[in-house]
Design a protein around this motif. Structure first.
Motif, short mmCIF file in Angstrom:
data_model
loop_
_atom_site.label_atom_id
_atom_site.label_comp_id
_atom_site.label_asym_id
_atom_site.label_seq_id
_atom_site.Cartn_x
_atom_site.Cartn_y
_atom_site.Cartn_z
N UNK A 199 0.83 -1.21 0.00
CA UNK A 199 0.00 0.00 0.00
C UNK A 199 0.86 1.25 0.00
N UNK A 200 1.93 1.25 0.81
CA UNK A 200 2.82 2.42 0.84
C UNK A 200 3.50 2.64 -0.51
N UNK A 201 3.84 1.56 -1.19
CA UNK A 201 4.47 1.69 -2.50
C UNK A 201 3.50 2.24 -3.54
N UNK A 202 2.22 1.97 -3.36
CA UNK A 202 1.23 2.34 -4.37
C UNK A 202 0.68 3.75 -4.19
N UNK A 203 0.75 4.30 -2.97
CA UNK A 203 0.10 5.58 -2.71
C UNK A 203 1.04 6.54 -1.97
N UNK A 204 1.00 7.82 -2.31
CA UNK A 204 1.80 8.80 -1.57
C UNK A 204 1.40 8.82 -0.10
N UNK A 205 2.35 9.07 0.78
CA UNK A 205 2.05 9.04 2.20
C UNK A 205 3.06 9.87 2.99
N UNK A 206 2.68 10.19 4.21
CA UNK A 206 3.55 10.88 5.17
C UNK A 206 3.48 10.07 6.46
N UNK A 207 4.61 9.68 6.96
CA UNK A 207 4.65 8.83 8.14
C UNK A 207 5.00 9.61 9.40
N UNK A 208 4.42 9.17 10.52
CA UNK A 208 4.77 9.65 11.85
C UNK A 208 4.65 11.16 12.00
N UNK A 217 -4.17 17.54 3.52
CA UNK A 217 -3.99 16.32 2.73
C UNK A 217 -5.24 16.02 1.90
N UNK A 218 -5.89 17.11 1.48
CA UNK A 218 -7.05 17.07 0.57
C UNK A 218 -8.27 16.41 1.18
N UNK A 219 -8.32 16.34 2.50
CA UNK A 219 -9.47 15.76 3.16
C UNK A 219 -10.52 16.80 3.52
N UNK A 220 -11.75 16.33 3.64
CA UNK A 220 -12.85 17.17 4.09
C UNK A 220 -12.95 17.04 5.61
N UNK A 221 -12.70 18.10 6.36
CA UNK A 221 -12.69 17.99 7.83
C UNK A 221 -14.04 17.63 8.41
N UNK A 222 -15.09 17.76 7.63
CA UNK A 222 -16.43 17.46 8.12
C UNK A 222 -16.97 16.15 7.57
#
Length: 284
Positions: free
Chosen positions: A37-46, A134-139
């Motif tokens: 999953x980490x290889x397939x999608x951009x992410x930020x850890x910790x 991170x492009x999320x909707x806070x609501x």
């Protein structure tokens, strides 16, 4: 299912590694799927949300703005495991344009149950405040948890609503996979010495034992058909309590699945749990 002879009557309900001697195979599979999953999608850890070293969140941004946010809370009897091993649970939601966040929290016995629940609440506040980064909707937050994580998801959600926390209105669904909602059997098992729950902890942090427990958030309780008596009982009892109080709830028993392999029903879009959550996300 009969219990083994023991000075602690619930040992066989919670000694899951003895029940499944191949437990390490499941953990290895979790790590492998999560690496994929980490290889397939951009992410930020910790990413930190608090002062403790375990107050961190792993973020998978959405590709488009205002995306629903899938939040996952790992289990481990409140005392072990790590968010990074459960990144695979986000895959079907990332594929459908959601953002995802995986929470770590302080662990028992160093942290009390009150501190652990406070960590989860603080993490949800952080996600709400920073979702747009991170492009999320806070609501549009959807929280899920497995085992002890199921307990934490429900406890945090209901406590926030009871306190009138404004972030509670951003929670749109709660999913409890193989959750624990009554802590009294825990302290009557081999776990009692390590977790050391006192009367106040059992009363205040057992959703099944709370005098008042209100939730306007649609909640799903899922458990495997091959799980032990307590996991089956507690999920059903929690659902029954919600229904009796006219609170939105559904209950699924997935035949043939145990406490370790049930999470794979969230790993792919065709999985029964993934379908349930995706429906909640896009039809709320």
């Amino acid at each position: 299912m009969s219990r083994t002879n023991s000075s602690n009557p619930f040992d066989s309900d919670f000694k899951l590694r003895e029940r499944h001697p191949n437990f390490q195979d499941y953990f290895d599979k979790n790590d492998s799927l999560s690496e994929e999953t980490r290889k397939a999608f951009p992410h930020r850890l910790d990413v930190p949300y608090g002062p403790d070293a375990l107050n961190t969140i792993d973020i998978f941004p959405a590709s488009l703005k205002e995306a629903p946010v899938f939040v996952f809370i790992h289990g481990g009897f409140w005392k072990s495991l790590d968010k990074r091993s459960y990144h695979f649970t986000a895959k079907p939601f990332l594929e459908n344009g959601c953002a995802a966040a995986h929470i770590n929290y302080r662990l028992a016995p160093e942290a009390t149950m009150g501190e652990i629940v406070a960590d989860v609440t603080d993490a949800l506040h952080w996600i709400h405040q920073n979702a747009s980064d991170f492009n999320g909707n806070p609501n549009h937050l959807h929280i899920a948890g497995h085992s002890a994580g199921g307990h934490l998801a429900l406890t945090a959600a209901t406590e926030m609503e009871a306190k009138g926390d404004p972030v509670a209105t951003s929670l749109k669904s709660t999913l409890c996979i193989s959750g624990l909602f009554d802590l009294d059997p825990i302290r009557n098992s081999y776990l009692k010495e390590e977790l050391d729950f006192d009367d106040a902890t059992v009363l205040n942090f057992s959703p099944l034992r709370r005098e008042e427990l209100k939730s306007s958030v649609p909640t799903t309780f899922v458990v495997g058909g091959d799980e032990t008596n307590e996991f089956l009982r507690q999920s059903k009892a929690m659902h029954d309590r919600f229904i009796a109080a006219n609170q939105p709830s559904s209950h699924l028993v997935l035949s043939g699945l145990n406490h370790f392999d049930i999470v794979y029903e969230m790993a792919a879009q065709e999985g029964l749990i993934a379908k349930q959550v995706l429906y909640s996300i896009f039809h709320d």
